[in-house]
Write a protein that holds these residues in place. Structure first.
Motif, PDB file in Angstrom:
ATOM      1  N   VAL A  16      -6.459  25.845 -17.120  1.00  0.00           N
ATOM      2  CA  VAL A  16      -6.981  26.133 -15.869  1.00  0.00           C
ATOM      3  C   VAL A  16      -8.324  25.444 -15.999  1.00  0.00           C
ATOM      4  CG1 VAL A  16      -8.256  28.004 -14.864  1.00  0.00           C
ATOM      5  CG2 VAL A  16      -6.280  28.267 -15.717  1.00  0.00           C
ATOM      6  N   THR A  17      -8.812  25.244 -17.227  1.00  0.00           N
ATOM      7  CA  THR A  17     -10.093  24.550 -17.425  1.00  0.00           C
ATOM      8  C   THR A  17      -9.708  23.108 -17.081  1.00  0.00           C
ATOM      9  OG1 THR A  17     -10.943  26.146 -19.121  1.00  0.00           O
ATOM     10  CG2 THR A  17     -11.942  23.560 -18.908  1.00  0.00           C
ATOM     11  N   LEU A  18      -8.801  22.538 -17.708  1.00  0.00           N
ATOM     12  CA  LEU A  18      -8.356  21.256 -17.226  1.00  0.00           C
ATOM     13  C   LEU A  18      -7.965  20.979 -15.865  1.00  0.00           C
ATOM     14  CD1 LEU A  18      -6.002  20.290 -20.170  1.00  0.00           C
ATOM     15  CD2 LEU A  18      -8.145  19.444 -19.761  1.00  0.00           C
ATOM     16  N   TRP A  19      -7.414  21.631 -15.127  1.00  0.00           N
ATOM     17  CA  TRP A  19      -7.085  21.735 -13.659  1.00  0.00           C
ATOM     18  C   TRP A  19      -8.557  21.648 -12.848  1.00  0.00           C
ATOM     19  CZ3 TRP A  19      -4.622  20.477  -9.538  1.00  0.00           C
ATOM     20  CH2 TRP A  19      -5.031  21.075  -8.313  1.00  0.00           C
ATOM     21  N   THR A  63     -12.207  26.425  -6.904  1.00  0.00           N
ATOM     22  CA  THR A  63     -11.589  26.403  -8.324  1.00  0.00           C
ATOM     23  C   THR A  63     -10.686  27.560  -8.646  1.00  0.00           C
ATOM     24  OG1 THR A  63     -13.751  27.433  -9.124  1.00  0.00           O
ATOM     25  CG2 THR A  63     -13.620  24.967  -9.169  1.00  0.00           C
ATOM     26  N   GLU A  64      -9.957  27.225  -9.525  1.00  0.00           N
ATOM     27  CA  GLU A  64      -8.814  28.261 -10.060  1.00  0.00           C
ATOM     28  C   GLU A  64      -9.438  29.280 -10.930  1.00  0.00           C
ATOM     29  OE1 GLU A  64      -4.874  30.025 -10.262  1.00  0.00           O
ATOM     30  OE2 GLU A  64      -5.976  28.913  -9.032  1.00  0.00           O
ATOM     31  N   PRO A  65      -9.358  30.473 -10.670  1.00  0.00           N
ATOM     32  CA  PRO A  65      -9.961  31.606 -11.615  1.00  0.00           C
ATOM     33  C   PRO A  65      -8.751  31.608 -12.965  1.00  0.00           C
ATOM     34  CG  PRO A  65      -8.736  32.814 -10.125  1.00  0.00           C
ATOM     35  CD  PRO A  65      -8.755  31.403  -9.463  1.00  0.00           C
ATOM     36  N   GLY A  94      -3.114  17.918 -18.000  1.00  0.00           N
ATOM     37  CA  GLY A  94      -3.922  17.267 -19.371  1.00  0.00           C
ATOM     38  C   GLY A  94      -3.153  16.207 -19.986  1.00  0.00           C
ATOM     39  N   GLU A  95      -2.017  15.849 -19.355  1.00  0.00           N
ATOM     40  CA  GLU A  95      -1.325  14.810 -19.872  1.00  0.00           C
ATOM     41  C   GLU A  95      -1.277  13.624 -18.799  1.00  0.00           C
ATOM     42  OE1 GLU A  95       2.597  15.398 -21.022  1.00  0.00           O
ATOM     43  OE2 GLU A  95       2.160  16.804 -22.607  1.00  0.00           O
ATOM     44  N   PRO A  96      -1.537  12.157 -19.207  1.00  0.00           N
ATOM     45  CA  PRO A  96      -2.263  11.454 -18.322  1.00  0.00           C
ATOM     46  C   PRO A  96      -1.164  11.299 -17.212  1.00  0.00           C
ATOM     47  CG  PRO A  96      -2.378  10.656 -20.464  1.00  0.00           C
ATOM     48  CD  PRO A  96      -2.008  11.856 -20.635  1.00  0.00           C
ATOM     49  N   ASP A  97       0.023  10.994 -17.256  1.00  0.00           N
ATOM     50  CA  ASP A  97       0.686  10.802 -16.202  1.00  0.00           C
ATOM     51  C   ASP A  97       0.792  12.009 -15.147  1.00  0.00           C
ATOM     52  OD1 ASP A  97       1.597   8.490 -17.050  1.00  0.00           O
ATOM     53  OD2 ASP A  97       3.558   8.917 -18.057  1.00  0.00           O
TER      54      ASP A  97
END
Length: 694
Positions: free
Chosen positions: A618-621, A595-597, A565-568
């Protein structure tokens, strides 16, 4: 219970009060109260008190019996006092384990239960992490019995040491007691030095659980008992020599000074319990010894000045009542805290803590009233008690072994087999590799890419009707449970190429389950090479990649802590995922990204989630994974996360099946009944079928 050196045994309510405060500190710490970060030092308070009481008891018997100690009777009393409640707790834990724990953790519990019964749990916990599932398992319901192991080892050995030191004629009592004090001082100093030299922030277990490294607190208590016995012997000599009023004045000054010292020690104890934490190096470099000395100062004031401020405060209700059942409270609290978690109760924070403590006190009170106290009052501490204790332990052992019997986990291929085999293949020249791939493709009816100086990507595999689809599954332990429990399919040849504990991110340090890990396992650092070897060996038609668990953790990148979630860090994850896709599809395999549960592997002490289990991560991934896939025209996303976590949230069940065993890994029934019917057709259909020309 405490005994005076020359008087009858008597119970001191204020010492029960110290027990009560010690167990409250432990409960508050394990309850995740942010203002009691050092509450685990309550265990050290128990150690000091145990050392004092046991040594006082032994010295009392030694003086009364003319230099003898009945070891069998002593050990019988210890067994009668401690073993019944422990057997009850171990029985409850192993019986309830099947309902509350996943199979792999029930399997681990066998060793924990046996170690608890034989009082070597501290060494078991030190070396428990023997495989991946042990390293990443939830805390054991019997983990807290490590402190009982240290105390029982002390009870076994200390009477022998004391007899060796005190051996001699009674006229030399004071000189023998001085030697005993010296032994305690040297022993506690050596233990403190061992703690300092053994401790490391990367692996604190050896220092924290070691009998040798944690013995200082018990020896401080034993040394206090010897000092007070020496003082009593000196007073007796002075009374026999008609001591003057000057000695009374000196004694008053000693009492006053001890009161000031105890007040300072109480303040220091409160400060350490509320300001320090288990990761502070100062504790392991003399801090724990100082904390033990502070507790000893309070005990000394309570005993020497029984009408003083410390004895009056520590005897205020309900402290003595809680102190009397503190052993049971300590034994029961950790299993209760694990069973009554936030997921099962729907509570968190102070409300959850209050419910847990209430349940613990109720159960401990019943245990004390129905089991512990009747046995203490009606079973005499004779040698036969030792035989009965042996039978009880043997029975408990049989129960633990029987109740924790579960089918063994499926074994994967020997580590390094694929890598070693294919490393030899990778030594060939590039042209030879291409010729081998072309020949294999012709045999299986698959298009062959033309070689050119620019080395374009291989053409995607196709298959003829009736040919099985070769699927290589890449990922971590979640992917391992998926591929392990998948049922057979006549159109599929599924191969396990997973790596336990390894995602695609290779940054470190990282935090997992609240624990700091400084580096990566070698296999995790080498996953690109291992994956290439597997692809070269399998030449898969489909490469299924299931990663993400290790990518949602807090990790250090570029010298600072960061996360998905962080840009870098997202740029780093994109780069690693791109590399994974290129490797997995290097020979023309169709790449599927799963996708990851959503997960709930465990809870913080207060019932909240660890960062890696937060749904937003998890949503961001998954969002990042879909975006990366969109930039690769021949990569498809398999919505496994939605299949396992319907509605975009964690769930133990899906489609009427229990799909999660421990909040992370998949169950055999969930894979076979819910996931396989949905996933296997997708794996078959991922490879186009070409008609056979006649």
């Amino acid at each position: 219970m405490t005994e005076r050196l020359h008087g009858p045994p008597s119970r001191v309510p204020a010492l029960d009060g110290i027990r009560a405060l010690a167990v409250v500190g432990v409960l508050a710490f394990h309850g995740g109260l942010s203002w009691v970060t050092g509450g685990f030092l309550g265990v050290d308070a128990f150690f000091v008190l145990s050392g004092y009481l046991i040594t006082t008891l032994l010295l009392t018997e030694w003086t009364r019996s003319g230099g003898r100690i009945d070891l069998a009777a002593f050990w019988g009393r210890r067994a009668r006092r401690l073993l019944p409640a422990l057997l009850l707790v171990v029985t409850a834990v192993v019986v309830g384990a099947r309902a509350l724990l996943p199979p792999e953790e029930v399997r681990l519990l066998r060793g924990d239960g046996l170690a608890a019964l034989f009082y070597v749990a501290n060494w078991r916990m030190m070396f428990r992490d023997g495989d991946y599932f042990a390293q990443t398992a939830s805390p054991s319901p019997l983990e807290h019995t490590w402190s009982l192991g240290i105390e029982e080892q002390f009870y076994l050995l200390w009477p022998l040491v004391l007899l060796a030191v005190l051996h001699g004629h009674r006229p030399r009592v004071r000189s023998r007691l001085r030697v005993l004090v010296l032994v305690c001082v040297v022993g506690s100093a050596a233990s403190t030095a061992a703690l300092a030299s053994t401790w490391s922030a990367e692996d604190p277990g050896r220092a924290y659980y070691g009998t040798d490294t944690r013995g200082a607190a018990i020896l401080v208590g034993a040394g206090l008992a010897a000092l007070l016995a020496l003082r009593t012997a000196g007073q007796a000599e002075r009374e026999g020599a008609h001591a003057t009023a000057r000695s009374d004045i000196t004694s008053r000054w000693i009492r006053a000074g001890l009161g000031v010292l105890a007040a300072a020690a109480a303040v220091a104890t409160a400060w350490t319990w509320t300001r320090l934490s288990g990761t502070d190096a100062v504790l392991y470099r003399g801090g724990m010894a100082l904390a033990a000395l502070a507790v000893a100062a309070v005990i000394a004031h309570v005993v020497v000045v029984p009408s003083g401020w410390s004895a009056r405060l520590l005897a205020l209700p309900p402290l003595p009542a809680l102190g009397r059942i503190s052993y049971g409270v300590y034994l029961w609290h950790w299993p209760v805290f694990i069973a009554a978690n936030a997921d099962r109760t729907g509570l968190d924070g102070l409300t959850l803590f209050a419910v847990r403590c209430s349940l613990t006190v109720v159960i401990a009170t019943l245990s004390y009233a129905l089991v512990e106290r009747p046995i203490q009052e009606h079973v005499r501490p004779r040698r036969a008690v030792l035989a009965a204790a042996g039978v009880a332990v043997a029975t408990g052992t049989a129960l633990v072994v029987t109740a924790t019997a579960v089918p063994p986990l499926p074994a994967g291929p020997p580590e390094g087999t694929v890598v070693a085999t294919v490393d030899r293949m990778l030594e060939d020249e590039a042209v030879a590799e291409d010729e081998t791939a072309d020949a294999r493709g012709r045999e299986r009816g698959k298009p062959v890419g033309e070689r050119s100086p620019s080395r374009p990507g291989p053409r995607l595999h196709v298959r003829r009707p009736g040919e099985p689809v070769t699927v290589s599954v890449f990922g971590d332990s979640v992917a391992w449970t998926l591929v392990t429990y998948l049922p057979g399919h006549h159109d599929l040849d599924v191969r396990d190429r997973t790596l336990m504990g390894c995602g695609v991110s290779r940054t470190a340090p990282f935090r997992y389950f609240g624990r700091l890990y400084q580096g990566l396992m070698q296999t995790c650092r080498d996953w690109p090479r291992i994956w290439r070897a597997a692809v070269a060996a399998d030449d898969p038609d489909v490469s299924l990649i299931l990663v993400g668990r290790w990518e949602t953790m807090d990790r250090v990148l570029g010298g600072r802590w960061t996360h998905v979630g962080e840009p870098d860090f997202d740029l780093h994850l994109r780069s690693e995922l791109d590399l994974a896709i290129r490797i997995a599809g290097a020979r023309g395999a169709h790449v599927l990204l799963a996708t990851e549960p959503y997960n709930r592997r465990g809870e913080r002490l207060d019932g909240s989630l660890f960062p890696e289990d937060e749904p937003q991560r998890v949503t961001l991934w998954n969002r990042l994974l879909r975006d990366v896939a969109s930039h690769h025209p021949n990569v498809r996303v398999v919505e496994l996360g939605e299949r396992i976590s319907p509605g975009g949230r964690f769930s133990w069940t899906a489609g009427g099946y229990q799909v999660r065993s421990d909040g992370l890994h998949l169950t055999p029934s969930g894979v076979q009944g819910w996931i396989a019917p949905w996933l296997l057709p997708q794996l078959v259909d991922a490879v186009p079928t070409v008609p056979v020309r006649k």
